[in-house]
Scaffold this active site. Structure first.
Site, PDB file in Angstrom:
ATOM      1  N   GLU A  37       0.817  -1.219   0.000  1.00 32.58           N
ATOM      2  CA  GLU A  37       0.000   0.000   0.000  1.00 32.58           C
ATOM      3  C   GLU A  37       0.847   1.265   0.000  1.00 32.58           C
ATOM      4  OE1 GLU A  37      -3.412   0.311   2.618  1.00 32.58           O
ATOM      5  OE2 GLU A  37      -3.389  -1.854   2.900  1.00 32.58           O
ATOM      6  N   ASP A 110      -1.990  -4.215   3.701  1.00 32.21           N
ATOM      7  CA  ASP A 110      -1.982  -4.298   5.164  1.00 32.21           C
ATOM      8  C   ASP A 110      -2.738  -5.534   5.668  1.00 32.21           C
ATOM      9  OD1 ASP A 110      -0.502  -2.042   5.309  1.00 32.21           O
ATOM     10  OD2 ASP A 110      -2.109  -0.715   5.956  1.00 32.21           O
ATOM     11  N   ASP A 112      -5.179  -6.545   7.492  1.00 31.11           N
ATOM     12  CA  ASP A 112      -6.457  -6.379   8.176  1.00 31.11           C
ATOM     13  C   ASP A 112      -7.572  -6.479   7.145  1.00 31.11           C
ATOM     14  OD1 ASP A 112      -6.285  -3.973   6.795  1.00 31.11           O
ATOM     15  OD2 ASP A 112      -5.913  -2.764   8.579  1.00 31.11           O
ATOM     16  N   GLU A 114      -9.484  -4.216   5.787  1.00 32.59           N
ATOM     17  CA  GLU A 114      -9.379  -3.227   4.712  1.00 32.59           C
ATOM     18  C   GLU A 114      -8.268  -3.603   3.742  1.00 32.59           C
ATOM     19  OE1 GLU A 114      -9.433   1.627   4.217  1.00 32.59           O
ATOM     20  OE2 GLU A 114      -8.971   0.742   6.163  1.00 32.59           O
ATOM     21  N   TYR A 326       2.344  -4.236  13.493  1.00 34.84           N
ATOM     22  CA  TYR A 326       1.174  -3.553  12.926  1.00 34.84           C
ATOM     23  C   TYR A 326       0.351  -2.890  14.027  1.00 34.84           C
ATOM     24  CZ  TYR A 326      -2.600  -2.681   9.631  1.00 34.84           C
ATOM     25  OH  TYR A 326      -3.538  -2.083   8.819  1.00 34.84           O
ATOM     26  N   ARG A 328      -2.737  -1.614  14.067  1.00 29.28           N
ATOM     27  CA  ARG A 328      -4.206  -1.748  14.158  1.00 29.28           C
ATOM     28  C   ARG A 328      -4.516  -3.162  14.621  1.00 29.28           C
ATOM     29  NH1 ARG A 328      -3.618   1.311   9.327  1.00 29.28           N
ATOM     30  NH2 ARG A 328      -4.343   3.457   9.629  1.00 29.28           N
ATOM     31  N   HIS A 372      -3.871 -10.246  14.755  1.00 33.76           N
ATOM     32  CA  HIS A 372      -2.462  -9.849  14.824  1.00 33.76           C
ATOM     33  C   HIS A 372      -1.981  -9.882  16.261  1.00 33.76           C
ATOM     34  CE1 HIS A 372      -3.687  -8.351  10.977  1.00 33.76           C
ATOM     35  NE2 HIS A 372      -4.470  -7.459  11.532  1.00 33.76           N
TER      36      HIS A 372
END
Length: 726
Positions: A37, A110, A112, A114, A326, A328, A372
C-alpha cells in the site's frame, strides 16, 4: 578470406548479442511483482527481497464507491458499484504493465480487513484469480517476516473481504441517506454516520447528566497520629467497626465531640504482601488512551506517528527498519519468538529475578479479532535510548511508550509489603494503611501506579498500643458531577461497549469535531448547540442509529461475516428495511429546524444589518442575515501583532482556496503583495537583516525560528539547534 572471417566474426558477435538479449528478457520475465500500500514500505521491502523482486505501491485504495452518488444498487440486493478512484488510472495502468512483465504477483497490502479488500480490488483490476495463492501478509516490516511471508502465500480471504464490503456499504447507506435529510431539515454540510452519531450522543448525554446533577453534602474526618516520631493519617470509618456516613456538619460535630481527648488505640493490625501484575502490551485503543493521558497526543496524531514507526525509520546504517508491529490490532497476543527475545533481554539487563519462568499470557477482550499480535517493538535490542537520535521528539516519545509497556508486560509482578490498622477512639473507628515496595518487578520499566498506590509505610505498632493524636480535622465535601469525556475516556467507553473498532476511533473523533458537533475545552469534549440539536433529532426519528445496544449488536453481526462466513447482504437487508421506513417518516414528519444565529457587531455595508456568523467548508465567516435579498459575505479577519515587513500595514491570517490552509498576508492587498506561509515575527535576522518567521517541524507541531531569506546561512543552523533543544 579476410572478408569471410570478418563476416563470421560479425555473425558470432550477432549471435552473442541475441543470446544476451534473450537471457535478458528471460531474466525480466522471471521477476516477481509485490504490491504493497505505502511507497515507504515498498522501498524497504524491495531491499529485503533482493534482485528477483519488483515492489510497487498502490497508495491505498484503487477502487471505491463513487463520491458523486450512493453507489449501492439497493434494488439488486445491495450490490456495490465500484469505480476507479480519480487520479489512480495511470497508477493502475503502470501496475498492469508491471504485472504482465512478471512471472508472479504477490499482494502484500496491510494485514487487516481493509487490506484484504484492497488486495481483492487489485486482483480484479489486474485480472488475477482471487482463489490463487497470491496474498501474503506480515505483522512487522522486518526481513525475517517479509521473506517468511513470501514462502507462505495464500488465497484472498473472501470472508474478510465481504466483512469489509458490508461495513463500507452499511456506512454508505446510512451516510448518503441520512446526510441529505439533515441538510434539508437543519443545514447544509452536516453528516450522520453509524458510529459517529452514537459518539456525539454519548457526549451530549454526559453533558445533560452534568447539567441535571445536584451535589450532595458529605463530611470526612482525618486524625493526624504519631508513633516513634513518624506522623501518618487515619481516616474516619464508623462506629464499633461498622461503616457510617457523615452527611451533615452535625454528624461530623458529633464525632469530633466524642473523640475529643480520647485515646487512640490500635485495635487491629493487618499485615501481608500483595502483588501487582504488569499491564498487557498495547492494543490500538489502549495505545490511543495511554498516549492521550501520558503524552497529550490526540488519537489522530498517535496513529500517524505509529504508522511511521511501523513503516520504518532509517537507522545508523541508512537502512529503513520497521520499529513496531502492525498498529491496528485488538489482540494482546505476543509471538513466542518475541517473548523469548524479551525474556533474554530482561535477564541480561535487569537480572534473572525479573524474568518469569514461563512467559506472561494475557486474556483478550470478548470480541477481539486476534488477527495480529499486540503492538510491540520489532527488535528488542532497538531500545529507545539507542535509536533516539534517528527519531523526531514525538516519534521517540511514542516509541518509548510502546517499548517500555511491552517489556514490562513480560516481567515479574511487583511485590509490596502492606500494613493496616483499625484504630478505636471512644467507640469510633479510624483506619490507616500503608505499603512499601519489596520488589519492583515490571515497575522498574513501566510505572503504571496511580495516586492510590503511592503510599508510605506505617510505623510499626502492636494491638492495644496507644498512638499520639496531633489533631482531628473535619472537612466538608460535595459530590461531583461525572467528568466530561476526554479522547481517552471516549475511546474507552466506545470499546468497552463494542461500538466501532479500534482503527475507526481516530477518524470518528476528527469527524465529529470537523462537523462542528463537539469542541474541546481543557482537553474534554463539550457538545455544541448544533451537536445537541442534531442528536435530539436523531434520537426522536432514528433511535436505532444512536442506540448503543443496537450499534454494538450490529458490530457483532458484521464480525460474524468474517468469523462465521455469514451472508453480508442479508445483514444489510435486515437493517435497511426498518431504516428505510424511518427515512420515509422523517421526510414527512421532521420540521425544518431554525438554528439560532450568533450576531456580530460588524455592519453589512450593503443593507445596514448586523452580520451573523456562519460556518462553511473552511470555518467561520460573516454573512448578511437578509439572504437571499442581500448576499454579502465577509471573511473573519484575524490580525497578528506584527507590522507588514513590506509596507508597515497590519498582517492578517487568511485561508487558501481549495486546501483551506492558513497563510499570512498584508491587509493592504492588492496594493501590497506581502504573503508568507510561515508566521512573520517582529524580529530581524542578525545575519542578513531580513524578517524572521516562526516555522513548524513537519511532524509533531513544534515550532522554531528561522530567517525568511531562504539563502541565509542561519536557517539550517537554527533548525538543527531547535531539534536538539526539543
Amino acid at each position: 578470406m579476410a572478408k569471410e572471417a570478418t563476416g563470421t566474426a560479425g555473425k558470432t558477435a550477432a549471435k552473442k548479442k541475441t543470446a544476451k538479449k534473450t537471457a535478458g528478457s528471460t531474466k525480466a520475465s522471471n521477476r516477481k511483482l509485490v504490491i504493497v500500500e505505502s511507497p515507504a514500505k515498498a522501498k524497504t521491502i524491495e531491499k529485503f527481497l533482493g534482485k528477483g523482486y519488483t515492489v510497487r505501491a498502490s497508495n491505498g485504495h484503487l477502487r471505491d464507491l463513487p463520491k458523486s452518488k450512493i453507489g449501492v444498487d439497493i434494488e439488486n440486493n445491495f450490490e456495490p458499484e465500484y469505480t476507479t478512484i480519480r487520479g489512480k488510472a495511470q497508477l493502475i495502468k503502470a501496475l498492469k504493465d508491471e504485472a504482465k512483465k512478471s512471472s508472479r504477483v504477490y499482494l502484500a497490502t496491510d494485514p487487516d480487513r481493509e487490506g484484504e479488500a484492497i488486495s481483492w480490488h487489485i486482483a480484479n483490476l489486474l485480472g488475477l484469480d482471487p482463489a490463487d495463492a497470491s496474498r501474503i501478509e506480515f505483522n512487522e516490516i522486518t526481513k525475517d517476516a517479509v521473506t517468511a511471508a513470501i514462502k507462505t502465500p495464500r488465497k484472498i480471504d473472501m470472508d474478510r473481504v465481504d466483512a469489509q464490503q458490508a461495513r463500507r456499504v452499511l456506512d454508505r447507506l446510512v451516510g448518503y441517506k441520512l446526510s441529505p435529510l439533515l441538510w434539508k431539515k437543519v443545514k447544509k454540510g452536516l453528516s450522520a454516520g453509524r458510529v459517529q452519531s452514537v459518539a456525539v450522543k454519548v457526549i451530549v448525554d454526559r453533558e445533560n447528566e452534568i447539567r441535571s446533577f445536584k451535589p450532595e453534602e458529605f463530611w470526612t474526618i482525618s486524625a493526624n497520629l504519631r508513633k516513634d516520631e513518624q506522623e501518618f493519617e487515619a481516616k474516619y470509618y464508623g462506629m464499633a467497626g461498622k461503616k457510617a456516613a457523615l452527611s451533615t456538619e452535625a454528624d461530623a460535630a458529633a464525632v469530633l465531640k466524642a473523640v475529643d481527648g480520647a485515646d487512640f488505640i490500635v485495635s487491629k493490625v493487618k499485615s501481608g504482601t500483595r502483588k501487582k501484575n504488569a499491564l498487557p502490551p498495547f492494543t490500538t485503543s489502549f495505545l490511543q488512551q495511554s498516549a492521550s493521558g501520558k503524552l497529550g497526543f490526540t488519537a489522530k496524531k498517535t496513529m500517524m506517528l505509529a504508522q511511521m514507526l511501523y513503516e520504518g525509520v532509517p537507522l545508523e546504517d541508512g537502512n529503513t527498519v520497521g520499529l513496531i508491529t502492525y498498529m491496528r490490532t485488538d489482540s494482546t497476543r505476543v509471538s513466542a519468538e518475541a517473548q523469548a527475545a524479551a525474556l533474554s533481554h530482561i535477564s541480561k539487563v535487569y537480572g534473572t529475578e525479573y524474568a518469569p519462568e514461563k512467559p506472561n499470557i494475557y486474556k483478550g477482550r470478548k470480541n477481539a479479532q486476534d488477527a495480529h499480535e499486540a503492538i510491540r517493538p520489532t527488535y528488542i535490542e532497538n531500545t529507545p535510548e539507542r535509536i533516539k537520535q534517528y527519531l523526531t521528539p514525538d516519534q521517540y516519545k511514542l516509541y518509548k511508550l510502546i517499548y517500555t509497556r511491552f517489556l514490562a508486560s513480560q516481567m515479574m509482578p511487583a511485590k509490596f509489603e502492606t500494613l493496616g490498622y483499625d484504630i478505636e477512639a471512644n467507640g469510633h473507628t479510624f483506619k490507616a494503611s500503608g505499603s512499601r515496595i519489596l520488589f519492583k518487578g515490571h515497575l522498574a520499566v513501566y510505572d503504571s501506579r496511580t495516586d492510590d498506590d503511592e503510599q508510605k509505610m506505617l510505623p510499626r505498632a502492636e494491638e492495644g498500643e496507644a498512638l499520639e493524636c496531633l489533631g482531628v480535622i473535619p472537612k466538608q465535601n460535595f459530590t461531583q458531577p461525572p467528568a466530561r469525556y476526554t479522547e481517552a475516556a471516549l475511546i474507552k467507553f466506545l470499546e468497552e461497549r463494542g461500538i466501532g473498532r479500534p482503527s475507526t476511533y481516530a477518524p470518528i473523533i476528527s469527524t465529529i469535531q470537523d462537523r462542528g458537533y463537539v469542541q474541546k475545552e481543557a482537553r474534554s469534549f463539550v457538545p455544541t448547540e448544533l451537536g445537541e440539536i442534531v442528536t435530539e433529532l436523531m434520537a426522536k426519528n432514528f433511535s436505532d442509529i444512536v442506540d448503543i445496544a443496537f450499534t454494538a449488536d450490529m458490530e457483532e453481526k458484521l464480525d460474524g461475516v468474517e468469523q462465521e462466513g455469514n451472508d453480508w447482504k442479508k445483514v444489510i437487508s435486515d437493517f435497511y428495511g426498518p431504516f428505510e421506513k424511518d427515512l420515509e417518516n422523517g421526510e414527512k414528519n421532521i420540521e425544518r429546524v431554525k438554528l439560532p444565529e450568533k450576531i456580530s457587531d460588524v455592519i453589512c455595508e450593503k443593507c445596514g444589518a448586523n452580520m451573523v456568523y456562519k460556518t462553511g467548508r473552511f470555518g467561520e465567516f460573516l454573512a448578511c442575515p437578509n439572504y437571499p435579498e442581500c448576499k454579502n459575505t465577509k471573511p473573519i479577519v484575524k490580525q497578528i501583532d506584527v507590522p507588514c515587513p513590506k509596507c508597515g500595514g497590519k498582517v492578517v491570517v487568511k485561508r487558501a482556496g481549495k486546501s483551506g490552509k492558513s497563510f499570512y498576508g498584508c491587509e493592504n492587498y492588492p496594493e501590497c503583495d506581502f504573503v508568507s506561509w510561515d508566521k512573520p515575527l517582529d524580529e530581524k535576522c542578525p545575519e542578513c537583516g531580513a524578517y524572521m518567521v516562526e516555522a513548524k517541524f513537519r511532524y509533531g507541531g513544534k515550532t522554531y525560528k528561522k530567517c525568511s531569506n531562504p539563502e541565509c546561512v542561519t536557517n539550517q543552523k537554527k533548525k538543527t539547534d531547535a531539534k536538539k533543544e526539543s
